[in-house]
Write a protein that holds these residues in place. Structure first.
Motif, PDB file in Angstrom:
ATOM      1  N   LYS A 211      -6.762   3.420   5.935  1.00  0.00           N
ATOM      2  CA  LYS A 211      -5.856   2.272   6.128  1.00  0.00           C
ATOM      3  C   LYS A 211      -5.474   1.649   4.779  1.00  0.00           C
ATOM      4  CE  LYS A 211      -8.871   0.011   8.661  1.00  0.00           C
ATOM      5  NZ  LYS A 211      -9.978   1.004   8.553  1.00  0.00           N
ATOM      6  N   THR A 212      -6.491   1.336   3.991  1.00  0.00           N
ATOM      7  CA  THR A 212      -6.218   0.710   2.691  1.00  0.00           C
ATOM      8  C   THR A 212      -5.377   1.630   1.804  1.00  0.00           C
ATOM      9  OG1 THR A 212      -8.229  -0.620   2.825  1.00  0.00           O
ATOM     10  CG2 THR A 212      -7.309  -0.305   0.626  1.00  0.00           C
ATOM     11  N   SER A 213      -5.567   2.944   1.965  1.00  0.00           N
ATOM     12  CA  SER A 213      -4.790   3.882   1.146  1.00  0.00           C
ATOM     13  C   SER A 213      -3.285   3.747   1.410  1.00  0.00           C
ATOM     14  CB  SER A 213      -5.246   5.316   1.417  1.00  0.00           C
ATOM     15  OG  SER A 213      -6.631   5.418   1.178  1.00  0.00           O
ATOM     16  N   ILE A 214      -2.914   3.467   2.640  1.00  0.00           N
ATOM     17  CA  ILE A 214      -1.488   3.275   2.946  1.00  0.00           C
ATOM     18  C   ILE A 214      -0.985   2.003   2.255  1.00  0.00           C
ATOM     19  CG2 ILE A 214       0.193   2.858   4.797  1.00  0.00           C
ATOM     20  CD1 ILE A 214      -1.595   4.540   6.637  1.00  0.00           C
ATOM     21  N   ILE A 215      -1.795   0.942   2.329  1.00  0.00           N
ATOM     22  CA  ILE A 215      -1.445  -0.312   1.646  1.00  0.00           C
ATOM     23  C   ILE A 215      -1.334  -0.075   0.134  1.00  0.00           C
ATOM     24  CG2 ILE A 215      -2.258  -2.678   1.133  1.00  0.00           C
ATOM     25  CD1 ILE A 215      -1.411  -2.368   4.051  1.00  0.00           C
ATOM     26  N   GLU A 216      -2.276   0.713  -0.384  1.00  0.00           N
ATOM     27  CA  GLU A 216      -2.278   1.034  -1.815  1.00  0.00           C
ATOM     28  C   GLU A 216      -0.997   1.770  -2.218  1.00  0.00           C
ATOM     29  OE1 GLU A 216      -5.361   3.800  -2.966  1.00  0.00           O
ATOM     30  OE2 GLU A 216      -5.569   2.909  -4.961  1.00  0.00           O
ATOM     31  N   ALA A 217      -0.534   2.674  -1.370  1.00  0.00           N
ATOM     32  CA  ALA A 217       0.701   3.423  -1.666  1.00  0.00           C
ATOM     33  C   ALA A 217       1.907   2.472  -1.712  1.00  0.00           C
ATOM     34  CB  ALA A 217       0.917   4.514  -0.624  1.00  0.00           C
ATOM     35  N   ILE A 218       1.959   1.523  -0.788  1.00  0.00           N
ATOM     36  CA  ILE A 218       3.072   0.563  -0.773  1.00  0.00           C
ATOM     37  C   ILE A 218       3.020  -0.325  -2.016  1.00  0.00           C
ATOM     38  CG2 ILE A 218       4.169  -1.338   0.501  1.00  0.00           C
ATOM     39  CD1 ILE A 218       2.991  -0.129   3.085  1.00  0.00           C
ATOM     40  N   TYR A 219       1.812  -0.725  -2.384  1.00  0.00           N
ATOM     41  CA  TYR A 219       1.596  -1.546  -3.587  1.00  0.00           C
ATOM     42  C   TYR A 219       2.054  -0.775  -4.837  1.00  0.00           C
ATOM     43  CZ  TYR A 219      -1.103  -4.760  -6.643  1.00  0.00           C
ATOM     44  OH  TYR A 219      -1.510  -5.670  -7.590  1.00  0.00           O
TER      45      TYR A 219
END
Ligand SMILES: Nc1ncnc2c1ncn2[C@@H]1O[C@H](COP(=O)(O)OP(=O)(O)O)[C@@H](O)[C@H]1O
Ligand SMILES: [Mg+2]
Length: 359
Positions: A36-44
């Motif tokens: 989950k956090t990896s998707i947020i990290e990609a957007i960031y």
């Protein structure tokens, strides 16, 4: 500005993944460690070209590969656009609509983000350096030239420190070099000071009203703490002259905006020592929501909100409060391990991505 689709290749635990058809409110659900956090990290990364988790892009590359790629599709009223970040041994490449960008500063801030996570909520407790970095990121999302001033300033400070160290060893060196570099430092530093002061002033216009929704009887404002407070070139140069001996003895620059900080004043007290842990988190939350208002109202920029695991930190009333102060047309990405954390009215209008189903 809305993100419509993300492609991840050899990014963290994803060998190849596509997430598609995002709506305004997106909820990413899944067990711990599922990505989950990896998707947020990609957007960031798509916004800032830098991760919030690491300074080393090598850690981001999937263990079984030697490069990663992110592609993000978005639209902004007009035609559809896409961004790419490709990282391998040769370094980081960025593209906008397939066109290679020469400088990272040309790539960043195609869309803006405001990030909220348990880690981010620790801002009051964290180091001055972390607080300064955060402020720098936020201001650079609004003013490209700010990054440029910051780089100039840091190079000048480094050169001055090098010279001070040389002076420690060889007292015969020309002291006039310090006059010249001090004047340049003050010019650049005053610009940085004024951007920071202006941004903190803007937060203060909103933060108290927002915080009152969480804590009715409290007052909150942010106090900028800077050596440059006098904001007067002559006075700053005079001060630098006054402390010159001390700086030469130290072999480093002990005065300037590289030491800036800001304090959260809660009911006339420094929040770091006065507020409860829960209050400190809500104060940072209020600050972030104030920033959403600044971006939206003062700059006409709709930031994308990234709420990573945030709901585990807040009770139901406070969770619901967040959405009272956010426009419905602001794009939001929420991650959670448990849909129970999310209220029915939100669920009804959300698009849900269940990562457990991908396993
Ligand atoms: N470079 C990498 N290669 C492969 N797997 C990785 C890499 N970096 C992290 N991971 C793994 O990716 C998974 C996803 O992490 P994360 O996105 O933080 O999960 P979540 O937020 O859902 O708890 C974790 O299990 C982590 O161990
Ligand atoms: Mg996570």
């Amino acid at each position: 500005m809305n993100i419509t689709k993300i492609e991840l290749i050899n990014f963290r635990n994803y060998k190849k993944a596509i997430f598609d058809k995002f709506s305004n409110l997106n909820i990413i659900i899944g067990k711990n460690g599922v990505g989950k956090t990896s998707i947020i990290e990609a957007i960031y990364l798509g916004s800032l070209a830098k991760s919030f988790k690491t300074n080393s892009d090598d850690t981001i590359i999937n263990n079984e590969s030697n490069s990663y790629k992110i592609k993000i599709y978005y639209f902004d009223y007009g035609p559809k656009n896409n961004l790419e970040i490709i990282y391998d041994k040769t370094g980081k490449k960025t593209k906008i609509n397939s066109k290679l960008q020469k400088r990272l500063s040309d790539f960043i801030s195609q869309y803006r983000i405001i990030m909220l996570s348990p880690d981010e909520l620790k801002l009051i407790k964290s180091s001055p350096n972390t607080r300064r970095n955060y402020l720098n990121i936020q201001i650079s999302q609004l003013y490209k030239e700010y990054i440029h001033y910051l780089n100039n300033y840091n190079i000048l400070i480094k050169n001055k420190n090098d010279y001070l160290k040389k002076l420690m060893i060889n007292g015969n060196l020309d002291i006039r070099y310090l006059d010249i570099i001090d004047e340049k430092i003050v010019d650049e530093g005053m610009k940085i000071y004024n951007y920071r002061k202006d941004y903190i002033n803007k937060i203060n216009i909103y933060i108290n009203d927002i915080f009152k929704k969480y804590d009715r009887n409290s007052n909150i404002f942010i106090q900028y703490v800077s050596d440059y407070e006098v904001n007067d070139k002559e006075k700053l140069l005079k001060e630098l002259k006054r402390i010159r001996k001390k700086e030469i003895n130290l072999g480093m620059t002990s005065f300037g905006v590289h030491r800036d900080d800001y304090e959260f004043i809660h009911n006339e007290n420094n929040s770091k020592e006065y507020s409860s842990q829960g209050q400190q988190k809500l104060i940072v939350l209020a600050m972030k929501l104030a920033e959403v208002s600044i971006f939206t109202n003062d700059y006409n920029i709709k930031p994308i909100l990234l709420l990573d695991d945030l709901f585990s930190e807040l009770d139901e009333k406070n969770r619901n409060n967040i959405f009272k102060s956010i426009n419905k047309d602001t794009q939001v990405f929420i991650t959670t391990t448990d849909l129970k954390n999310i209220n029915k009215r939100l669920l009804d209008r959300a698009k849900i991505f269940n990562l457990d189903e991908r396993m």
